[in-house]
Enzyme design. Structure first.
Site, PDB file in Angstrom:
ATOM      1  N   TYR A 290       0.857  -1.191   0.000  1.00  0.00           N
ATOM      2  CA  TYR A 290       0.000   0.000   0.000  1.00  0.00           C
ATOM      3  C   TYR A 290       0.894   1.242   0.000  1.00  0.00           C
ATOM      4  O   TYR A 290       1.752   1.396   0.853  1.00  0.00           O
ATOM      5  CB  TYR A 290      -0.894  -0.047   1.244  1.00  0.00           C
ATOM      6  CG  TYR A 290      -2.054   0.924   1.311  1.00  0.00           C
ATOM      7  CD1 TYR A 290      -2.180   2.019   0.448  1.00  0.00           C
ATOM      8  CD2 TYR A 290      -3.043   0.757   2.264  1.00  0.00           C
ATOM      9  CE1 TYR A 290      -3.249   2.885   0.532  1.00  0.00           C
ATOM     10  CE2 TYR A 290      -4.128   1.628   2.354  1.00  0.00           C
ATOM     11  CZ  TYR A 290      -4.224   2.692   1.499  1.00  0.00           C
ATOM     12  OH  TYR A 290      -5.289   3.561   1.584  1.00  0.00           O
ATOM     13  N   CYS A 291       0.705   2.113  -0.971  1.00  0.00           N
ATOM     14  CA  CYS A 291       1.398   3.410  -1.042  1.00  0.00           C
ATOM     15  C   CYS A 291       2.917   3.193  -1.044  1.00  0.00           C
ATOM     16  O   CYS A 291       3.444   2.473  -1.862  1.00  0.00           O
ATOM     17  CB  CYS A 291       0.926   4.298   0.106  1.00  0.00           C
ATOM     18  SG  CYS A 291       1.496   6.024   0.003  1.00  0.00           S
ATOM     19  N   VAL A 292       3.623   3.816  -0.090  1.00  0.00           N
ATOM     20  CA  VAL A 292       5.080   3.737  -0.076  1.00  0.00           C
ATOM     21  C   VAL A 292       5.555   2.296   0.091  1.00  0.00           C
ATOM     22  O   VAL A 292       6.617   1.918  -0.429  1.00  0.00           O
ATOM     23  CB  VAL A 292       5.654   4.638   1.040  1.00  0.00           C
ATOM     24  CG1 VAL A 292       5.128   4.244   2.399  1.00  0.00           C
ATOM     25  CG2 VAL A 292       7.159   4.621   1.060  1.00  0.00           C
TER      26      VAL A 292
END
Length: 625
Positions: free
Chosen positions: A358-360
């Site tokens: 998720y994301c980074v």
């Protein structure tokens, strides 16, 4: 600094004089010492005096606290810094030409005449009646009828909206700016104009003025309590933090911490089905936030939903950085992902896992996959799913305004102990949506004195985590600024060159249509760098609500395209829209990768007979500030 006139001063001066004249008979003097006919009674005057005394005492108490234990100012978020930047670029704008100044003032004058004419005032008087007011500009900040009930407030907010439009246009026309400077100026101008809204000031906000009169100033006392509480904690509050307790009404899915390192804890959730998919799932959430965004409560929890679908789910809970993590870099997070993958494989005696980033953490998962492929260990991950994750940062959106050399130096100066206080990151993300995440709360909680809502998503948003300073600098410099991850072998992680083109793992990519943190166009780029089969899904809403959208909510929609689009624009042109959540689409895709099931027994049940575990979920790390 030049001598040219400030357009805000020029255009506001006329309406300000009109407003004072119009408000005088409406509001009176408000001077407790002048109790004339129709003014305050002695009892009211006493109440107002008490309110003033309370406000003064509260502020003096706070000031004395700061003198006893001063806190350093944060230059990165000092308004003067942004104002200086804006002033420097303002002098390059087309407004410097007298012709543009004249046209702007003339247009403003026509606006004032039109607005006043709606109320039977000025040269256009008689064209409309007060009951038929139809103002030329609309904005939800001024949706309350009180903004139109009196010509002064109509004039104030219409002038503001007019100015905001024209200043934004000036940015687009400014000469002598490269693309990066222009984007930074757009961002800075937007932040300043949002801050300058008349809704944000009590004497220009009729809703606040009415509330103040109704409560005899008690809203201001309560608002001051909220303001000082936030100043003491160094963070803007969005919700009532006392309403939530980890493990009780947030992060409640049953499970155990089965593994721990100085960087992360690994949670395994208890099964709810008799059989489970043989290949387990490991979720890597972003370490810039707490993992429980995916486990807010039973109705919203992606974790619980996945467990109920017959998946053995593991979750990584990252440690909030402290001084002991001052030397942690990106390599350490990649190694942590590989360690977690190996631990799950060994614990359940399976050859591979499904992984979500998720994301980074998705960006990091991409590097992890590239390294595994380079080392010929790619079979450890059967499939990879990316939630709003970027690998190519060319189109990374407004966060690119924070990664020039000056910004990076300022951020480094905020990390004297080797880690960046998570409150700075929270403030940065708030700036991206200033009206919704800053000024809305200033008005409601500081000016109107309203109670904070008990909203789990907002609580999570304010539950910040600290970041290792070296990693943060490395991430902003190498990825956001220099975009090196998409250059084959330009980066070496854990001693291995990274080439995303080697990745052929089956991949599911989810992007948010309205995502302002990881724009959909940027997320799409992963399809241009991986070599394996990819299913791309565009979900309604943004970075959080676009992900956390359980099927039971019946909200939003998602788009798929089974053709071969070469760009996000082509994807959208022939995409098929589906109502509701994309989660069922994902689980169907996951089962297509591996549908084999096994009984949910043995170490599939964490903490069962003979299984040593560390502690109950959600674990210690998620509770550490």
């Amino acid at each position: 600094m030049t001598d040219k006139p400030d357009p805000f001063t020029n255009l506001y001066e006329g309406p300000a004089k009109m407003a004072r004249a119009l408000l005088a008979p409406l509001m009176g003097t408000m001077d407790a010492g002048q109790l004339g006919e129709g003014m305050m009674s002695p009892e009211d005057a006493q109440q107002w005096a008490e309110v003033a005394a309370k406000l003064q005492t509260m502020w003096l108490t706070y000031q004395s606290e700061q003198m006893a234990s001063p806190q350093a100012l944060v230059p990165y978020f000092d308004p003067a810094r942004w104002m200086a930047l804006a002033t420097d670029w303002y002098n390059k704008m087309p407004l410097a030409q007298a012709e543009q100044q004249k046209a702007l003032i003339e247009e403003g004058t026509r606006l004032w005449q039109d607005v006043l004419g709606q109320y039977g005032l000025g040269p256009q008087a008689g064209a409309h009646s007060g009951d038929e007011v139809e103002l030329p500009r609309k904005d939800r900040r001024f949706a309350d009828e009180k903004w139109r009930a009196h010509p002064a407030f109509a004039l104030i907010h219409q002038t503001y909206l007019f100015l905001a439009e024209r200043v934004a246009e000036m940015v687009d026309k400014a000469d002598g700016l490269n693309p990066q400077q222009r984007e930074q100026l757009r961002f800075t101008t937007k932040a300043i104009t949002e801050a300058a809204s008349p809704a944000n000031f009590p004497l220009t906000n009729p809703v606040v003025m009415e509330r103040t009169l109704e409560t005899k100033g008690q809203n201001l006392v309560k608002g001051m309590e909220h303001l000082l509480a936030d100043m003491r904690r160094g963070q803007l509050s969005h919700t009532d933090a006392s309403a939530f307790t980890l493990g009780e009404n947030i992060a409640v899915t049953p499970g155990k911490v089965v593994h721990e390192t100085p960087i992360y804890q690994l949670i395994q959730y208890s099964p709810t089905t008799e059989k489970v998919i043989k290949t387990p799932l490991i979720i890597f959430p972003p370490w810039i936030n707490r993992f429980y965004i995916l486990d807010l409560n039973a109705k919203k929890s992606f974790v619980k939903w996945a467990v109920d679908q017959g998946i053995t789910v593991f979750m990584v809970s990252w440690k909030s950085a402290d001084a002991s993590m001052k030397d942690v870099v990106w390599d350490d997070y990649v190694r942590a992902q590989m360690d977690a993958i190996d631990h799950v494989r060994g614990r359940l005696d399976v050859p591979s896992v499904h992984a979500i980033g998720y994301c980074v953490a998705g960006t990091t998962l991409a590097a992890t996959l590239a390294i595994l492929h380079r080392r010929e260990q790619q079979d450890k991950v059967k499939s990879a799913t990316f939630f709003t994750a970027q690998v190519d940062f060319e189109k990374a959106g407004e966060l690119l305004n924070f990664i020039d050399d000056q910004q990076l130096a300022a951020i480094q100066g905020m990390s004297p102990d080797g880690y960046l206080d998570g409150r700075y990151m929270a403030a940065t993300f708030n700036l991206l949506r200033g009206t919704d995440l800053i000024w809305n709360y200033v008005v409601n909680n500081y000016l109107l004195g309203e109670d904070y809502p008990a909203f789990d998503l907002l609580h999570w948003n304010g539950d910040v985590t600290n970041l290792p300073a070296k990693w943060h600098q490395q991430y902003l410099r190498d990825l956001y600024r220099d975009n090196r991850l998409v250059e084959g072998d330009a980066l070496t992680v854990d001693g291995t060159p990274v080439d995303l083109g080697r990745v052929n793992t089956p991949t599911y990519v989810q992007a948010g249509k309205e995502d302002h943190i990881a724009p959909a166009e940027s997320v799409w780029r992963i399809t241009e760098h991986f070599g394996g089969p990819i299913r791309f899904v565009l979900a309604g809403s943004g970075h959080i609500a676009g992900v956390v959208n359980p099927p039971s909510s019946g909200k939003y929609q998602y788009w798929t395209n089974d053709g071969s689009p070469r760009s996000l624009a082509e994807f959208r042109e022939s995409a098929q829209e589906h109502p509701g959540s994309w989660w069922p689409d994902w689980i169907e895709w996951l089962r297509d990768q591996d549908g084999e099931t096994v009984p949910a027994k043995g170490k599939r049940i964490p903490g069962g007979k003979g299984d040593e575990v560390i502690e109950d979920a959600p674990g210690r790390y998620v509770a550490t500030r």
